[in-house]
Design an enzyme around this catalytic site. Structure first.
Site, PDB file in Angstrom:
ATOM      1  N   HIS A   1       0.840  -1.197   0.000  1.00  0.00           N
ATOM      2  CA  HIS A   1       0.000   0.000   0.000  1.00  0.00           C
ATOM      3  C   HIS A   1       0.871   1.240   0.000  1.00  0.00           C
ATOM      4  O   HIS A   1       1.989   1.250   0.537  1.00  0.00           O
ATOM      5  CB  HIS A   1      -1.000   0.012   1.159  1.00  0.00           C
TER       6      HIS A   1
ATOM      7  N   ASP B   1      -0.162   4.383   1.089  1.00  0.00           N
ATOM      8  CA  ASP B   1      -0.450   5.359   2.144  1.00  0.00           C
ATOM      9  C   ASP B   1       0.324   5.055   3.416  1.00  0.00           C
ATOM     10  O   ASP B   1       0.749   3.921   3.658  1.00  0.00           O
ATOM     11  CB  ASP B   1      -1.949   5.416   2.435  1.00  0.00           C
TER      12      ASP B   1
ATOM     13  N   ASP C   1       6.395   0.258   6.599  1.00  0.00           N
ATOM     14  CA  ASP C   1       4.937   0.089   6.471  1.00  0.00           C
ATOM     15  C   ASP C   1       4.366   1.082   5.459  1.00  0.00           C
ATOM     16  O   ASP C   1       3.873   2.130   5.837  1.00  0.00           O
ATOM     17  CB  ASP C   1       4.299   0.291   7.843  1.00  0.00           C
TER      18      ASP C   1
ATOM     19  N   GLU D   1      -4.972   1.794   3.003  1.00  0.00           N
ATOM     20  CA  GLU D   1      -4.921   0.625   3.878  1.00  0.00           C
ATOM     21  C   GLU D   1      -4.977   1.022   5.344  1.00  0.00           C
ATOM     22  O   GLU D   1      -5.623   0.346   6.152  1.00  0.00           O
ATOM     23  CB  GLU D   1      -3.630  -0.156   3.601  1.00  0.00           C
ATOM     24  N   GLU D   2      -4.320   2.116   5.686  1.00  0.00           N
ATOM     25  CA  GLU D   2      -4.293   2.549   7.082  1.00  0.00           C
ATOM     26  C   GLU D   2      -5.648   3.075   7.546  1.00  0.00           C
ATOM     27  O   GLU D   2      -5.848   3.326   8.732  1.00  0.00           O
ATOM     28  CB  GLU D   2      -3.213   3.618   7.284  1.00  0.00           C
TER      29      GLU D   2
ATOM     30  N   ASP E   1       0.980 -10.453   0.927  1.00  0.00           N
ATOM     31  CA  ASP E   1       0.910  -9.086   1.440  1.00  0.00           C
ATOM     32  C   ASP E   1       1.801  -8.981   2.678  1.00  0.00           C
ATOM     33  O   ASP E   1       2.466  -9.942   3.069  1.00  0.00           O
ATOM     34  CB  ASP E   1      -0.547  -8.750   1.786  1.00  0.00           C
TER      35      ASP E   1
ATOM     36  N   HIS F   1       4.659   2.953  12.706  1.00  0.00           N
ATOM     37  CA  HIS F   1       3.690   3.902  13.264  1.00  0.00           C
ATOM     38  C   HIS F   1       4.313   4.725  14.399  1.00  0.00           C
ATOM     39  O   HIS F   1       3.576   5.309  15.204  1.00  0.00           O
ATOM     40  CB  HIS F   1       2.429   3.201  13.783  1.00  0.00           C
TER      41      HIS F   1
END
Length: 484
Positions: free
Chosen positions: A118, A120, A153, A187-188, A214, A456
């Site tokens: 992803h 984002d 991520d 996705e987030e 994934d 994160h």
């Protein structure tokens, strides 16, 4: 005395059976061979990831505050960085910002498969600005790492997939079966605008996938599992997800004359009850598969427990369900995350609210969870479902796809223990279950064992060596799947 002797005999027999079971679970000592690594330009890999990180593609649930130009700018950069890929593969932009690529094979009748990532990233908390050694969107290349939000991520994996395809095309490689690449843009924020639309588009095209790979499972220190080796965990299932709002109401008024029970107090009671009364832990299928894979590598007494679940299962579940990582593997978890009461310190709240985040075990469901929550918090608390998703299906470990992934990991990390794993967080891959026979989750980054906590958080980074190994992983996976 006869009864005593009989009990002792049974005890001796039980100990003997447990010892035999444990002995038979000892793993083979055969060492895998290190796969030959392709020649890759580490400077190019690092530069590409650095530039991708600089696009501030921050996730958004709605178009309010969505940086359209950042995503479109990233699209343009990918075209520039991977020209052969964009000349060869069919590209489709889905719902304006997500990307779907189709790499046509040479004509195999086998089902296609899909690699995904992803684009984002989560926002950066400005309060942590001083904790970043390198700016969160700097893409700095320093100390053997590429730094910035999304390095792990999951722009790192996105770059590895793109580099893999570009490298193979440069070598003149053509896969036997069709391959898809899918990169969502939210996705987030649960993937409803990106991955869900990609899945809808594939359904429209009549595409049925053999498998999807994934993010999810990681390379980690086996000490957490009582294993004295490094472990490569492949996610074969994903826990469900739910956000419930708990609401308590009262008449309100001045804080100098509080009633026996305030709305905030009632809400606090409900939250405390949820944290004390958990749903039942179970030996779910992914956890059982993991124990089967790593049990022989565990140290005493864990190896004995794993080898003799016919008698040790209650003890194991009780020990695991206490909290933290263990609890996440065996039961549905509840985490209060948001609270709201009065807007002033001397005013009683007429309405107090809390949001509780649940991760649902494969053996539970949204319906069972909702019933549990209502029963636990009582009639004075209103429960509203903000959003909820069922646990994913459990993908087979007895499939050609899983064996290809296992073979690829073994070639890259020959000394690692490879195990199935229950993914406890949410990914876009859960949305592919309807159109894929198997959904697997793995990130081939050795450095993640040290840097997992930066996802994160401040200081997110990916080592350049891991970037190279990750690219080599996907190159080998494409070739290994072709041999299935």
């Amino acid at each position: 005395m006869t009864i005593v002797y009989a009990v002792l005999a049974l005890l001796v027999l039980l100990i003997a059976v447990m010892a035999v079971n444990t002995a038979f679970r000892r793993p083979s000592q055969a060492r895998r061979e290190q796969a030959e690594m392709p020649e890759l330009d580490e400077d190019r890999l690092a530069e590409h990831l650095s530039n991708v990180i600089r696009y501030k593609t921050v996730t958004a649930k709605t178009m309010d505050g969505f940086d359209r130009e950042a995503f479109l700018g990233l699209h343009e950069y990918l075209e520039k960085a991977y020209p052969l890929l964009h000349r060869t593969l069919e590209k489709e932009v889905v719902n304006e910002y997500s990307l779907l690529y189709h790499w046509k094979g040479s004509g195999s009748e086998q089902k296609p498969w899909l690699m995904m990532a992803h684009m984002d990233v989560v926002p950066v908390d400005e309060r942590t600005a001083d904790q970043w050694e390198h700016g969160p969107f700097s893409g700095d290349i320093a100390g053997g790492y590429v730094w910035g939000r999304g390095a792990l991520d999951m722009k790192g994996q996105l770059v590895c997939i793109m580099e893999c395809v570009e490298h193979l095309l440069e070598q003149g490689f053509v896969p036997r079966r069709d391959i898809y690449l899918a990169f969502g843009h939210d996705e987030e924020s649960m993937g409803t605008l990106g991955a869900m639309r990609i899945v809808d588009r594939l359904k429209e095209k009549g595409v049925r996938l053999d498998f999807v790979i994934d993010e999810g499972g990681v390379v980690m220190d086996g000490a957490e599992l009582g294993v004295g080796k490094m472990v490569a965990a492949v996610g074969i299932a994903e826990k469900g997800y739910a956000d419930f709002k708990l609401i308590a109401e009262s008449a309100g008024g001045h804080a100098s004359r509080p009633p026996k029970q305030t709305a905030v107090g009632e809400l606090a009671r409900a939250i405390t009850a949820l944290e004390k009364r958990h749903m039942k832990p179970t030996l779910n299928a992914p956890f059982a598969a993991m124990l089967d894979a790593v049990g022989g590598y565990m140290k005493f007494p864990l190896n004995v427990i794993a080898a003799n679940l016919f008698i040790t299962k209650p003890l194991l579940l009780k020990a695991m369900s206490g909290g933290g990582t263990g609890a996440a593997m065996v039961r549905t978890t509840a985490a209060p995350t948001m609270l709201r009461g009065s807007d002033a310190p001397n005013v009683l709240a007429q309405r107090a609210e809390a949001v509780v985040n649940f991760r649902i075990s494969p053996d539970d469901s949204v319906e069972k969870l909702l019933a549990h929550v209502k029963r636990t918090v009582g009639d004075k608390i209103k429960v509203e479902v903000i959003q909820a998703y069922e646990p994913s299906a459990v993908s087979s470990t007895d499939s050609a796809a899983y064996r290809a992934i296992e073979k690829t990991i073994g070639g890259l990390f020959p000394d690692y223990v490879i195990t199935p794993y229950l993914m406890v967080a949410a990914t876009d891959s859960r949305l592919y279950s309807d159109i894929a026979d198997g959904v697997y989750r793995f990130q081939p980054f050795r450095s993640m064992s040290d840097d997992l906590g930066t996802i994160h958080a401040a200081g997110e980074r990916l080592s350049i060596e891991s970037l190279r190994e990750g690219t080599a992983f996907f190159i080998a996976l494409v070739k290994n799947v072709d041999e299935c």
